[in-house]
Design an enzyme around this catalytic site. Sequence first.
Site, mmCIF file in Angstrom:
data_model
loop_
_atom_site.group_PDB
_atom_site.id
_atom_site.type_symbol
_atom_site.label_atom_id
_atom_site.label_comp_id
_atom_site.label_asym_id
_atom_site.label_seq_id
_atom_site.Cartn_x
_atom_site.Cartn_y
_atom_site.Cartn_z
ATOM 1 N N GLU B 47 0.828 -1.204 0.000
ATOM 2 C CA GLU B 47 0.000 0.000 0.000
ATOM 3 C C GLU B 47 0.868 1.262 0.000
ATOM 4 O O GLU B 47 0.580 2.218 -0.713
ATOM 5 C CB GLU B 47 -0.937 0.004 1.213
ATOM 6 C CG GLU B 47 -1.928 -1.144 1.261
ATOM 7 C CD GLU B 47 -2.970 -1.091 0.159
ATOM 8 O OE1 GLU B 47 -3.124 -0.042 -0.495
ATOM 9 O OE2 GLU B 47 -3.646 -2.122 -0.062
ATOM 10 N N ASN B 51 1.005 3.888 -3.061
ATOM 11 C CA ASN B 51 0.685 5.304 -2.848
ATOM 12 C C ASN B 51 1.760 6.209 -3.440
ATOM 13 O O ASN B 51 1.450 7.233 -4.066
ATOM 14 C CB ASN B 51 0.543 5.605 -1.354
ATOM 15 C CG ASN B 51 -0.843 5.324 -0.837
ATOM 16 O OD1 ASN B 51 -1.706 4.817 -1.554
ATOM 17 N ND2 ASN B 51 -1.081 5.645 0.427
ATOM 18 N N ARG B 104 -10.206 3.128 -7.173
ATOM 19 C CA ARG B 104 -9.192 3.179 -6.133
ATOM 20 C C ARG B 104 -9.937 3.348 -4.818
ATOM 21 O O ARG B 104 -10.697 4.299 -4.644
ATOM 22 C CB ARG B 104 -8.230 4.344 -6.365
ATOM 23 C CG ARG B 104 -7.379 4.159 -7.590
ATOM 24 C CD ARG B 104 -5.942 4.612 -7.353
ATOM 25 N NE ARG B 104 -5.304 3.854 -6.304
ATOM 26 C CZ ARG B 104 -4.756 2.668 -6.483
ATOM 27 N NH1 ARG B 104 -4.783 2.099 -7.660
ATOM 28 N NH2 ARG B 104 -4.182 2.039 -5.472
#
Lengths: 112, 148
Positions: B47, B51, B104
């Site tokens: 993650e 990002n 998303r």
Amino acid sequence: MQMVERVGAEAIVMELAGELDLHAAPRLRAELDRSLDRHPGRDLVLDLSRVTFIDSSGLGVLLGRHRRLEPTGRHLVLAGVSPGIRDVLTVAGLTHVLAVRDQTHTGEGVDA
Amino acid sequence: MTANQVRLDLLGIPANVGIARITAAALAAQASFSLPEIEELKVAVSEAVTNAIVHGYRDDPAGIVTIRLSLTDDGVVIVVEDHGVGMEDVTLARQAAFSSDPERMGLGFVFMETFMDALTVESAPRLGTTITMAKRPQSAPRVAADAR
């Protein structure tokens, strides 16, 4: 990521293997949408028993397919969900949104 | 005491997210993390790196994502750093579902906070973002502060 499609009268069963992440997401999305376009009127069962990893990028694709199917009366089912994958689905709140089964589409259990 | 440390400088491309996961898992395997804990760590790292690529560099493949991993007596510390666009409001960005893309989910920070024991985010517009995460094995003996 590997994908194997099996089409039945009631449902498309897509067996997925590998990791569903940012790298896999575009192809996963394209292939699932292509299958749904080619075989209208059928539910989509995703067999995740050979999926070794999923994060929010992969989850986003699954949720997007659910959103595409729901208004048409078709259903997305996640089958063969391992405990690890289920934990990720739970954190994302998707166990309340998506149909999730531990067993594969053939009724086999998934090793813990 | 640092038992091991690793640094990765990765091109900000999706194919490299998996490399970050594998590296974090390999380092954590040197400690007493359980397999489920390592899987949680992999999600958190995935993650954070995602990002950096998607939001930090807006998918510019020339961006470099630097990951520093340290193995200590207390577990692992992982720092994910980009020099991308940065965030105007970190608090807002950390809230779930903060994303303009309908596919998303905006849950990156939720996963990091849930699966790691500590998380700090430093960011400023045009200066990039640094995410620092720590995780301790549940099986690790805990020493009382006054016994150190």
